[in-house]
Design an enzyme around this catalytic site. Structure first.
Site, PDB file in Angstrom:
ATOM      1  N   ALA A 119     -24.945  -4.052  -3.525  1.00 17.31           N
ATOM      2  CA  ALA A 119     -23.258  -3.988  -3.263  1.00 17.31           C
ATOM      3  C   ALA A 119     -23.059  -2.755  -4.290  1.00 17.31           C
ATOM      4  CB  ALA A 119     -22.956  -5.478  -3.705  1.00 17.31           C
ATOM      5  N   GLU A 151     -28.363  -6.677 -11.243  1.00 18.71           N
ATOM      6  CA  GLU A 151     -26.980  -7.101 -11.567  1.00 18.71           C
ATOM      7  C   GLU A 151     -26.711  -7.575 -13.049  1.00 18.71           C
ATOM      8  OE1 GLU A 151     -29.082  -8.075  -8.856  1.00 18.71           O
ATOM      9  OE2 GLU A 151     -27.648  -8.103  -7.427  1.00 18.71           O
ATOM     10  N   GLY A 206     -28.027  -6.944  -4.399  1.00 19.41           N
ATOM     11  CA  GLY A 206     -28.649  -7.398  -2.795  1.00 19.41           C
ATOM     12  C   GLY A 206     -29.111  -7.018  -1.689  1.00 19.41           C
ATOM     13  N   GLU A 227     -32.789  -8.966  -1.829  1.00 18.00           N
ATOM     14  CA  GLU A 227     -32.662  -9.988  -1.784  1.00 18.00           C
ATOM     15  C   GLU A 227     -32.665 -10.282  -0.517  1.00 18.00           C
ATOM     16  OE1 GLU A 227     -28.790 -10.137  -4.406  1.00 18.00           O
ATOM     17  OE2 GLU A 227     -29.685 -12.443  -4.960  1.00 18.00           O
TER      18      GLU A 227
END
Ligand code: NAD
Length: 721
Positions: free
Chosen positions: A56, A119, A96, A99
């Site tokens: 992100a 993160e 992300g 993920e």
């Protein structure tokens, strides 16, 4: 056989230059359509422009609505597809992006791809079920390592860990399609990570407990790594859906903790300082660097050794020079040892660094060998006369275009430059100890330093994998200048009744790697003593009749001088503010001798000892440092508060999760900082460092604007900028 090839813009997220962004509802339907279309037998998800996804855009995290959690439904949707979904990972799959890949049933990666869940480095945790799926796929130890450090791993390691099913050297997309073809019709249940149990460890509880202790110790008050462990623990203890709920809860905690904002600020501040500006309008956008094909380092003491190592690691050929053969041999041994250690950490070892090759690293006492280098870094003793003598020599020997850099900690760059015939090519490159490890390079321009010289020094910082911060010339530049009042307060606190271990503890609890007294023992008390003697503050040049605790009408503490007179130089002599197991020892223990010495000192000077609480210790040390920061900004020595913060985080062990001293001041609130400084200044009117700076007062008067607007409130552009 027909396959739906779905780049992220067809499924819920779209790709923009490798960043995963939110997208519209219609795009969310891409995967559903593929699932519903009977002619589609399998789905392949890939990125664009050779990148799967860099995760992100962290600018989005400032808004609570735009965080990783929003990605979860998409990952679930992918995982629950009735048709096999294969991720084709090229370039990077981070945050992300990874993920999403974990939601896929199969993962094929290019051999050069890198993967990670970074993160934690911005104060968060993987909030799109990454903390729940990754341990199920690769086991708790490996998942914890990736999630709590945020490290990026190469595809080869990902394959070993079982994070990817296959790595390929050529076309990843074709390979992913091949794999998709092969698996059509095979059961998908075993490939859905949310349905898998977390692989058991014989001692899971003990393992998690130890992991928590380890990350807490390393995190120094930073919450994210600890909460990452808690999220992974939830994966081991709860069913998937409950684990996901726990992950969300912990994510929310981090988002509201303030630490994520501080870490994100630090992330952008580091980028902001690359865009440097200097007097006369010179800046990063207009100045071009000169190539550095060969460099020299003068002086192979504490700093020179690390600087040579850093240059060799960056593949820049180096000539290393000392004053005589004895020092040269000592320096050579030390450099070789450092390089051997560095080589051991690298793939390819000593061969990669090639430091036994004299064309890459040459040791000499002959200045004439510096005639063809592009850049010289001087790291001799901190003595103006010696530095001027060396620079005079350099300007005669070095080729006309060569850049002449000094590693001085505090001395005047203009005075050093005045000894040369090319002041425009003289610049300060202030490394931090150990120079091959510390990321900061403070770059100091003098009155005549050219934009090309600044651009070249910035380019050098980049080549050495350091963060270059361009600042103006004043005593101590930015970092050390802000450090002086901080250390001064720490010593005054001892005079008034505190102890080194009490002061250090408060600052270490705040998050500093080491407190001021441990730091002083490590660096050597003699360094400052020499400098104070040169400044005439102590020693034989001190005027007779000078009061013991006053210099130039201001409060002065002779405590560090008295310790030096006793031969207590810190770790190197086994005694300083603490005692050590032996000379050169590293384990500091409180020293009863010092406690007695402090009591006698207070008696001698009629000081009433008092109990000093943690709040006063913290505020006097930090707010005086911050106050000096405002003075630096007002004088135009740095072009913004981000510069000061990047310097403190990367060079002085300031806890990153507190965003640097100026960011910290903005979170405490400028009115509070001002009020406390006023209070302490009234109690200690003879300490200028506690007197609130006019710029701070002004910012409070205009209702404390956000940090990024501070500089617009300076009434005049300083002549230094
Ligand atoms: P040091 O005393 O460890 O080493 C200095 C070296 O310079 C010695 O090996 C000495 O032999 C050599 N030298 C002296 N005169 C020379 C000459 N004429 N020709 C060639 N070599 C000569 O000092 P250091 O701690 O490495 O500091 C070097 C510089 O870096 C100083 O200006 C210091 O202020 C600055 N600095 C030091 C630190 C630190 O933590 N030590 C940090 C940042 C900057």
């Amino acid at each position: 056989m027909f396959h739906a090839q779905i780049p992220f813009d067809r499924i819920p997220h779209q790709f923009k230059s490798g960043l995963l962004c939110r997208s519209s509802q219609s795009e969310k339907d891409g995967l559903k359509k593929a699932d519903a279309d009977p002619s589609v037998k399998a789905v392949m998800i890939c990125g664009e422009n050779g990148k799967f996804s860099a995760g992100a855009d962290i600018r989005g995290f400032s808004s609570p609505k735009r965080h990783g959690v929003a990605l979860s439904p998409i990952v679930s949707l992918i995982e629950s597809s009735e048709k096999p979904v294969v991720a084709a990972i090229e370039g990077v799959a981070l945050g992300g992006g990874l993920e999403v890949a974990l939601g896929c049933h199969y993962r094929v990666a290019h051999a050069k791809a890198r993967m990670g869940l970074p993160e934690v480095t911005i104060g968060l945790l993987p909030g799109a079920e990454g903390t729940q799926r990754l341990p199920r796929l690769i086991g708790v130890p490996a998942a914890l390592d990736m999630i709590t450090t945020g490290k990026h791993i190469p595809a080869t390691e990902a394959l070993k860990l079982g994070l990817v099913d296959e790595i390929v050297e050529e076309n990843t997309i074709e390979a992913a399609i091949r794999l998709a073809n092969k698996v059509i019709g095979q059961p998908l249940e075993p490939r859905r990570l949310s349905l898998k149990p977390v692989p058991k460890l014989p001692n899971m509880e003990a393992f998690l407990r130890e992991a928590l202790v380890k990350v807490k110790r390393q995190a120094r008050g930073c919450l994210a790594p600890e909460l990452c462990v808690q999220a992974v623990r939830a994966a081991t203890e709860r069913p998937f859906a409950e684990g996901v709920r726990r992950e969300r809860e912990l994510f929310g905690l981090l988002l509201s903790s303030g630490q994520a904002q501080a870490l994100q600020y630090a992330f952008f501040a580091e980028r902001a300082v690359r865009r440097w500006a200097a007097p006369g309008g010179a800046s990063w956008s207009s100045a071009a660097p000169q190539p550095v094909r060969k460099a020299a380092v003068i002086g192979l003491g504490t700093m020179g050794r690390g600087i040579v190592t850093s240059l060799v690691k960056a593949n820049i050929p180096v000539v290393a020079l000392e004053q005589d053969l004895e020092y040269l041999n000592k320096g050579r041994k030390a450099v070789m040892l450092l390089l051997e250690r560095e080589a051991m950490k690298m793939e390819g070892g000593a061969q990669t660094l090639d430091f036994h090759n004299p064309a890459r690293l040459q040791f000499t006492v002959d200045f004439d060998l510096l005639c063809d280098v592009d850049l010289v870094i001087e790291a001799v003793f901190e003595n103006m006369a010696l530095k001027k003598e060396i620079f005079h020599k350099l300007s005669k020997i070095c080729k006309p275009g060569a850049l002449l850099c000094t590693n001085t900690s505090a001395l005047n760059i203009d005075e050093i430059a005045s000894a040369t015939n090319r002041p425009q090519q003289v610049i300060g490159t202030h490394f931090f100890s150990p120079a091959h490890v510390m990321r900061l390079l403070e770059i100091i321009y003098g009155r005549h330093t050219s934009p090309t010289a600044i651009a070249t020094a910035m380019q050098l910082a980049k080549a050495l994998k350091k963060v270059g911060v361009v600042v103006g010339n004043c005593f101590g530049f930015v970092g050390n200048r802000m450090m002086f009042p901080y250390v001064q307060q720490a010593v005054f606190l001892l005079e008034e009744g505190s102890r080194p271990e009490a002061v250090d503890q408060v600052l270490e609890d705040f998050g500093f790697k080491i407190g001021p007294f441990r730091m002083s023992d490590l660096a050597g008390l003699d360094v400052g003593w020499r400098s104070r003697k040169e400044q005439g503050l102590t020693g034989p040049s001190l005027a007779a009749g000078t009061p013991a605790r006053q210099r130039h009408g201001q409060r002065y503490s002779p405590l560090p001088d008295l310790l030096c007179e006793q031969g207590r130089f810190g770790q190197k002599t086994g005694k300083g503010w603490y005692q050590y197991e032996r000379a050169g020892g590293r384990t500091a223990t409180p020293d009863p001798w010092l406690h007695d010495f402090l009591s006698q000192y207070r008696d001698t000077h009629g000081i009433q000892s008092r109990f000093i609480d943690q709040e006063e210790i913290l505020e006097r040390c930090l707010f005086s440092l911050i106050n000096e920061g405002f003075a630096i900004l007002a004088e135009g020595i740095a072009s913004g508060p981000e510069h000061l913060d990047v310097i403190y985080i990367n060079g002085y062990g300031w806890p990153k999760h507190r965003g640097g001293p100026m960011f910290y001041a903005s979170t405490v609130g400028l009115p509070r900082v001002l009020a406390k400084l006023q209070k302490y200044s009234e109690a200690h009117p003879d300490v200028p460092g506690l007197r609130p700076n006019a710029f701070l007062k002004k910012l409070v008067a205009v209702r404390s604007p956000p940090l990024k607007e501070w500089m617009s409130y300076l009434s005049h552009q300083s002549p230094k900028l």
